[in-house]
Write a protein that holds these residues in place. Structure first.
Motif, short mmCIF file in Angstrom:
data_model
loop_
_atom_site.label_atom_id
_atom_site.label_comp_id
_atom_site.label_asym_id
_atom_site.label_seq_id
_atom_site.Cartn_x
_atom_site.Cartn_y
_atom_site.Cartn_z
N HIS A 25 0.81 -1.22 0.00
CA HIS A 25 0.00 0.00 0.00
C HIS A 25 0.85 1.28 0.00
N TYR A 26 1.86 1.32 0.87
CA TYR A 26 2.64 2.55 1.06
C TYR A 26 4.01 2.53 0.38
N GLY A 27 4.62 1.36 0.28
CA GLY A 27 6.01 1.28 -0.14
C GLY A 27 6.91 1.51 1.06
N TRP A 28 8.16 1.07 0.96
CA TRP A 28 9.09 1.16 2.10
C TRP A 28 9.35 2.61 2.52
N ASP A 29 9.54 3.51 1.54
CA ASP A 29 9.87 4.91 1.87
C ASP A 29 8.77 5.58 2.68
N GLU A 30 7.55 5.44 2.23
CA GLU A 30 6.42 6.06 2.93
C GLU A 30 6.19 5.39 4.28
N LEU A 31 6.38 4.09 4.33
CA LEU A 31 6.23 3.36 5.60
C LEU A 31 7.25 3.86 6.62
#
Length: 79
Positions: A25-31
Motif C-alpha cells: 500500500h505505502y512502499g518502504w519509503d512512505e512506511l
C-alpha cells in the motif's frame, strides 16, 4: 471461542500479512516516514522487519495500529 480474540480485528491475521499489505500500500519509503524504525529505512525487507517487530513490542503496536487505521474500512483487514 475466546471472546477477547473474537473482538480483536487482527485475530487470524499474521504479522507477515500486516507488513506485506502495508508495503504494498505505502512502499518502504512512505512506511519509514509514517513509522520511524530502521528496519523500514535501511535496506528494508519483509524478513528483517518481521525479525525486528517480533522482538520489539512498541514497534509492532505502531505497525498494527497503522494497518488497522489504513484498512479498517475495507474488507482487506480479514484477508
Amino acid at each position: 471461542m475466546n471472546t477477547e480474540q473474537s473482538k480483536n480485528p487482527l485475530h487470524g491475521v499474521t504479522l507477515e500479512t500486516v507488513v506485506v499489505k502495508l508495503v504494498e500500500h505505502y512502499g518502504w519509503d512512505e512506511l519509514a516516514k509514517r513509522i520511524n524504525i530502521n528496519c523500514f529505512k535501511s535496506d528494508p525487507s519483509v524478513k528483517s522487519s518481521l525479525k525486528f517487530l517480533r522482538k520489539t513490542p512498541w514497534a509492532r503496536e505502531q505497525v498494527e495500529h497503522l494497518y488497522l487505521s489504513t484498512f479498517a474500512s475495507q474488507s482487506e483487514v480479514k484477508n
